[in-house]
Write an enzyme that holds these catalytic residues in place. Structure first.
Site, short mmCIF file in Angstrom:
data_model
loop_
_atom_site.label_atom_id
_atom_site.label_comp_id
_atom_site.label_asym_id
_atom_site.label_seq_id
_atom_site.Cartn_x
_atom_site.Cartn_y
_atom_site.Cartn_z
N LEU A 17 -18.14 -1.96 1.23
CA LEU A 17 -19.11 -1.04 0.65
C LEU A 17 -19.02 -1.01 -0.87
O LEU A 17 -19.34 -0.01 -1.51
CB LEU A 17 -18.94 0.36 1.23
N GLY A 18 -18.57 -2.12 -1.45
CA GLY A 18 -18.56 -2.21 -2.90
C GLY A 18 -17.73 -1.13 -3.57
O GLY A 18 -18.14 -0.56 -4.58
N ARG A 19 -16.54 -0.87 -3.01
CA ARG A 19 -15.63 0.15 -3.56
C ARG A 19 -16.32 1.50 -3.72
O ARG A 19 -16.13 2.21 -4.70
CB ARG A 19 -15.01 -0.33 -4.86
N GLY A 20 -17.14 1.83 -2.70
CA GLY A 20 -17.80 3.12 -2.67
C GLY A 20 -19.19 3.16 -3.25
O GLY A 20 -19.90 4.17 -3.12
N THR A 23 -22.97 3.55 -0.90
CA THR A 23 -22.92 4.74 -0.05
C THR A 23 -23.95 5.75 -0.55
O THR A 23 -24.49 5.61 -1.65
CB THR A 23 -21.53 5.39 -0.08
N HIS A 69 -0.72 -12.12 1.06
CA HIS A 69 -1.60 -11.18 0.35
C HIS A 69 -2.18 -11.81 -0.92
O HIS A 69 -3.35 -11.59 -1.25
CB HIS A 69 -0.81 -9.92 0.01
N TYR A 94 0.86 -1.18 0.00
CA TYR A 94 0.00 0.00 0.00
C TYR A 94 0.90 1.24 0.00
O TYR A 94 1.54 1.57 1.01
CB TYR A 94 -0.92 0.02 1.21
#
Length: 328
Positions: A203-206, A209, A122, A57
């Site tokens: 959250l489903g990659r945003g 929301t 990973h 990351y």
């Protein structure tokens, strides 16, 4: 109060919602270190005490940022990191024991800690038998460098093989209302082995929301740019379905974030939600999902609005799909 869930059969109790730190270092958009520090502090205040990072990351920058927060408060955080992705075209995944040992030592140095509470592979490197990989991870544990072993984006069959060598505390899989593959074996396999299922992109990659992302506004480095679900054909169809879910949340006095996380936590008692964020306000909204009780009516209506398999498009591009193991 944030509900607690156990991280593995003999592991610590952690908040049912955890913090993913990939967003701190530009996975979707440029990060703000000061806001990241506020976000981490607020998470601890709210009982979200499990922080997840990786050596790739920001190529170590996420771990370095975490080290600033951990100084003087290491005992407040259950800390996880990962290794196995190289970012090299000739060998994108490496699970060789010597490589993992080097990565672990480098992560500990960047984080300025003497051990990790959880260390993940990973991505699986198919050239190295998983039994050898877990044997090396068990040696890390014997050395006191890690407390528990995890796997990421593997199949139930790989988990079975790994658990025959040493206890596996957690498996990380993408799992949300628009990615339900884990229900076809991984949820059950984790239950058999006493492992937590840590559901990343909760959250489903945003998408799940109150303000779904606009692909036209994606930053140049946003990894969603090449994901088929966000392309010009699939995105409008996905947005139309998810808008109905957002409407249902609003009509019933809840936020879509809280509703999506509450749905995820309702799937099994060993599921832990791992949304990524760089915002304290967003994590406050996510935390509400861990105190929200869904009724039978809620579950039925959510399933009607977003039935299993509703999403248009694959979750990864062909290049991105090289690492996760297929099953079913």
């Amino acid at each position: 109060m944030m509900q607690k869930r156990q991280l593995g059969r003999d592991g610590p109790q952690i908040g049912a919602v955890a913090l993913g730190t990939m967003n701190f270092v530009g996975a979707y958009a440029p990060g703000d270190p000061d806001e990241a520090m506020r976000c981490m502090a607020r998470c601890v205040d709210l009982g979200m005490n499990h922080f997840d990072t990786s050596n790739v990351y920001g190529m170590g920058r996420s771990e370095e940022l975490l080290s600033r927060f951990l100084a003087g408060r290491r005992d407040q955080v259950v800390l996880a990191s990962k290794a196995g992705i190289t970012r090299q075209s000739d060998r994108p995944f490496n699970n060789e024991p010597a490589y993992l040992a080097q990565c672990l030592d480098e992560s500990l140095q960047r984080l300025k800690v003497d051990h990790l509470d959880l260390y993940y592979i990973h991505r699986r490197d198919p050239s190295v038998p998983v039994e050898d990989v877990i044997g090396q991870m068990a040696r890390f544990r014997e050395q006191g460098k890690i407390r528990a072993i995890g796997l990421s984006e593997v199949s139930p069959a790989t988990l079975d093989r790994a658990a025959a060598v040493a206890p596996i505390a957690a498996v990380q899989s993408e799992y949300s209302l628009w990615t339900r593959l884990p229900e076809l074996g991984m949820v059950q396999a984790c239950a058999r082995h006493g492992a937590a299922l840590v559901a990343f992109s909760a959250l489903g990659r945003g998408m799940l929301t109150k303000t779904p992302p606009d692909p036209a506004a994606f930053d140049k480095g946003d990894l969603r740019r090449t994901m088929p679900r966000f392309d010009a054909v699939n995105y409008p169809r996905n947005l139309a379905r998810i808008s109905l879910f957002v409407d249902y949340a609003r009509e019933t006095g809840r936020s879509p974030e809280a509703l999506a996380i509450a749905w995820l936590l309702s799937r099994a008692p060993h599921v832990i939600a791992l949304p990524g964020s760089r915002s304290a306000a967003h994590m406050e909204a996510n935390a509400r999902g861990a105190v929200l009780e869904l009724t039978a009516t809620d579950l039925t209506e959510i399933e009607r609005i977003l039935p299993a398999g509703f999403a248009h498009g694959a979750r990864y591009s062909p290049e991105q799909a090289r690492g996760p193991e297929d099953y079913c």
